[in-house]
Design an enzyme around this catalytic site. Structure first.
Site, PDB file in Angstrom:
ATOM      1  N   ASP A  57      49.349  43.152  49.582  1.00 19.39           N
ATOM      2  CA  ASP A  57      50.106  42.098  50.253  1.00 19.39           C
ATOM      3  C   ASP A  57      51.364  41.777  49.461  1.00 19.39           C
ATOM      4  O   ASP A  57      51.438  42.024  48.241  1.00 19.39           O
ATOM      5  CB  ASP A  57      49.263  40.825  50.360  1.00 19.39           C
ATOM      6  CG  ASP A  57      48.417  40.787  51.616  1.00 19.39           C
ATOM      7  OD1 ASP A  57      48.698  41.569  52.536  1.00 19.39           O
ATOM      8  OD2 ASP A  57      47.476  39.977  51.666  1.00 19.39           O
ATOM      9  N   LYS A  78      53.671  40.571  54.409  1.00 23.68           N
ATOM     10  CA  LYS A  78      54.229  39.829  55.528  1.00 23.68           C
ATOM     11  C   LYS A  78      55.108  38.710  54.982  1.00 23.68           C
ATOM     12  O   LYS A  78      54.623  37.813  54.300  1.00 23.68           O
ATOM     13  CB  LYS A  78      53.124  39.222  56.391  1.00 23.68           C
ATOM     14  CG  LYS A  78      52.212  40.257  57.050  1.00 23.68           C
ATOM     15  CD  LYS A  78      51.083  39.579  57.824  1.00 23.68           C
ATOM     16  CE  LYS A  78      50.178  40.613  58.466  1.00 23.68           C
ATOM     17  NZ  LYS A  78      49.044  39.996  59.178  1.00 23.68           N
ATOM     18  N   GLY A 110      45.372  35.226  46.445  1.00 22.20           N
ATOM     19  CA  GLY A 110      44.416  34.139  46.570  1.00 22.20           C
ATOM     20  C   GLY A 110      43.020  34.634  46.832  1.00 22.20           C
ATOM     21  O   GLY A 110      42.522  35.545  46.170  1.00 22.20           O
ATOM     22  N   MET A 189      51.546  27.483  53.227  1.00 16.54           N
ATOM     23  CA  MET A 189      52.548  28.197  54.022  1.00 16.54           C
ATOM     24  C   MET A 189      53.385  27.240  54.870  1.00 16.54           C
ATOM     25  O   MET A 189      53.798  27.563  55.975  1.00 16.54           O
ATOM     26  CB  MET A 189      51.855  29.237  54.929  1.00 16.54           C
ATOM     27  CG  MET A 189      51.018  30.247  54.167  1.00 16.54           C
ATOM     28  SD  MET A 189      50.093  31.381  55.232  1.00 16.54           S
ATOM     29  CE  MET A 189      48.825  30.283  55.886  1.00 16.54           C
TER      30      MET A 189
END
Length: 612
Positions: A57, A78, A110, A189
């Site tokens: 990621d 992303k 995470g 986020m």
């Protein structure tokens, strides 16, 4: 050639701490932790060292890959609005690599199961018959605040943690957590949406003085954090240039200096050490009713992206378009409706205000509510929309209203969005009693709607019925709305030559249609044209529809088949505005939006209702 097995290794000296194995043809979802390379778990590192292929990621600890012996690396990170692969494609990649006989590690930031879509990837593997295991990781929801010295729980201050995906609006459970002084709320986020999130919070009764903090790049060398309150944190973060990745922490423990000692500790925590007995909520101090102040209301406006009022009850400056026009005779003010009722007759087109309710105020000055009694809450009740831009407009508008009235401001909706107007009224207003002075409501619902109809007559009327509450008429017709429409037309490029359509939402209520026609007349007066030259079109519930109205106007133009302009009598972007934009007109004006003149109308409706 793939080796049949690799010996597990934690990469640490001394006794082996992990005997976890990653077999060929299998997948391991590994939580890589909050960012720092040394915060991955021992098991996660052991499996990573056994991998042949790593799917990484953007926010995972990608530096760990550099420690491996030439692995096959597949970046699938992303970024906001930019996805290398879709979630479905990521699942397909994991399955393909495993079927090639590889030992696959899906290295995630995470914890895989805390807002990491790990469950979807496990399902993709299991549905394909691929063995999969999950290694928990240290989630940034906990580690991010901790790295900045913010404990998410603390005996006597916070006994619960609520973690939120903050990409959209806050939900009822999120707002309940924010209201609970014993809960720390962590918004993930959400830094790009911080202004709208804090605006929604304050418009739903969250104390703007609640401590808040934002931690960027937690556990990494570039980590930094800022602290403020619900009412100020959006501006504080913007001024500091805080960007993603970041976590937002709201609650008592986010107070600056919370873990300081001595005088700093007393100032930050404001409480003695917890009692020696009891646990959980037994240790929390007794809740206190928040007292609204001028500073709180300024913070509410700041959260909505508006400047604070120069003084209580006055706007920050004059209208950008000059003095307000005199009220139109299209509708005379009749004063507030009786508390707990909304008689049908009071909402007829002939009895609604077309301008300032009550005495006309000088431009740029609205009276403050009287302090001789409890100040009723202003509930701005909009229709509701799924369009994020539309929600932002309503909240920005109510933020502007909060600078014009010396009163708490809350949001409510009649459709699509929560909270429902009936729920907000029930929360704020007691049932009506014969012993109460019924002229003194506990809240006033101002429909942030442009004309009457089912929602005004039924939804809002039912909400205030039987409660210590009252409601005003809608915002239109009003000459100031005509002024805003004219501004929007000129901004869109209309020069006065193209024939004109006025597009309204529409209603099956004849009184609502009559109000739209009155507003058309006011727009004609503002533009200096005859009312008959403006064709009315409706997005729903009435005829003609907007596309038909555009075709009719095109036939009236000086040049056959020439261009047509549409003035939008909509408040905010959303479904109805899209109908207008798809009507075939060459020039389409933007909705009214969060304009100072619209905010003034909302404020005046409220002030008239409370007799100010």
């Amino acid at each position: 050639m793939i080796e049949p097995s690799k010996a597990p290794s934690s990469g640490l000296p001394g006794p082996q701490l992990s005997d976890a194995r990653l077999e060929p043809g299998s997948v391991a979802l590994v939580g890589g932790g909050p960012g720092a390379l040394d915060l991955i778990t021992v098991r996660g590192l052991a499996l990573l060292r056994q991998s042949d292929a790593v799917v990484v990621d953007r926010l995972g600890p990608t530096g760990l890959v550099d420690l491996l012996d030439d692995p096959e690396v597949h970046p699938v990170g992303k970024a906001p609005g930019r996805h290398t692969l879709s979630q479905r494609e990521i699942g397909e990649l994991l399955v393909r690599l495993a079927r090639e006989g590889k030992r696959v590690v899906r290295l995630k930031g995470g914890d895989p199961f805390v807002l990491g879509r790990g469950g979807e990837e496990v399902l993709a593997c299991r549905e394909a018959g691929v063995p999969v295991q999950v290694v928990p990781g240290v989630t940034s929801a906990i580690a991010g605040p901790a790295a900045a010295g913010i404990p998410v729980t603390h005996r006597g201050s916070a006994v619960a943690v609520h973690v939120v995906n903050a990409h959209g609006d806050l939900g009822p459970a999120d707002l309940a957590a924010l209201r609970d002084p014993g809960t720390t709320t962590v918004l993930m986020m959400g830094v790009e949406w911080l202004p709208r999130l804090m605006a929604q919070a304050t418009l739903n009764g969250i104390d703007p003085a609640t401590p808040a903090a934002v931690v960027q790049s937690a556990t990494l060398p570039e980590q930094r954090s800022v602290q403020g309150t619900v009412g100020t944190i959006a501006q504080v973060a913007q001024d500091a240039g805080i960007v993603s990745p970041a976590v937002i922490v709201i609650g008592r423990t986010a107070q600056a200096g919370f873990l300081e000692t001595g005088a700093e500790r007393s100032a930050a925590r404001g409480a003695e050490e917890p009692a020696s007995r009891g646990a959980g909520r037994d240790q929390l101090p007794a809740p206190q009713d928040p007292v609204g102040t001028e500073e709180d209301r300024a913070a509410t406006a700041a959260a909505a992206g508006q400047p604070a009022a120069a003084s209580a009850g006055s706007p920050t400056g004059g209208s950008p378009t000059g003095p307000l026009p005199a009220a139109s005779p299209a509708g005379s003010p009749t004063g507030p409706m009786p508390t707990g009722s909304m008689p049908a007759g009071s909402l007829s087109a002939g009895s609604l205000s077309a301008g300032s309710p009550g005495a006309t105020q000088p431009a740029g000055s609205l009276p403050a509510a009287s302090h001789s009694r409890r100040v009723p809450t202003l509930i701005g009740c909009a229709h509701g929309t799924r369009a994020r831009a539309g929600r932002d407009v309503v909240r920005q508008l109510l933020g502007m209203v909060s600078t014009l009235v010396d009163a708490p401001v809350r949001e409510a909706f009649v459709d699509v969005q929560a909270p429902a107007v009936a729920d907000v009224v029930d929360d704020l207003a007691e049932p009506s009693r014969s012993t109460r002075d019924e002229s003194d409501p506990m809240c006033v619902v101002v429909p942030v709607l442009l004309s009457t109809g089912y929602h005004v007559r039924h939804d809002i009327a039912s909400a205030v019925a039987g409660r210590a509450a009252t409601a005003t008429g809608p915002l239109g017709p009003d000459p100031r709305l005509a002024r805003v429409m004219a501004e929007r037309l000129r901004e869109a490029g209309w020069t006065g030559d193209a024939p004109l359509v006025m597009a309204a939402a529409g209603s099956s209520d004849p009184a609502g249609v009559a109000m739209v026609e009155q507003q058309r007349d006011l727009l004609a007066q503002e533009l200096g044209v005859s009312p008959e030259s403006i064709v009315i079109g409706y997005a729903a519930a009435a005829s003609p529809d907007v596309a038909t109205a555009v075709a009719q106007a095109r036939g009236r133009g000086p040049v056959a088949g020439g261009s047509v302009a549409v003035a939008s009598y909509m408040l905010a972007p959303g479904h109805f505005q899209r109908v207008v934009e798809e009507s075939g007109a060459e020039v389409v004006a933007a909705p009214l939006g969060a304009h100072p003149l619209v905010a003034e109308i909302v404020a005046e409706r409220y002030l008239s209702a409370i007799g100010s």
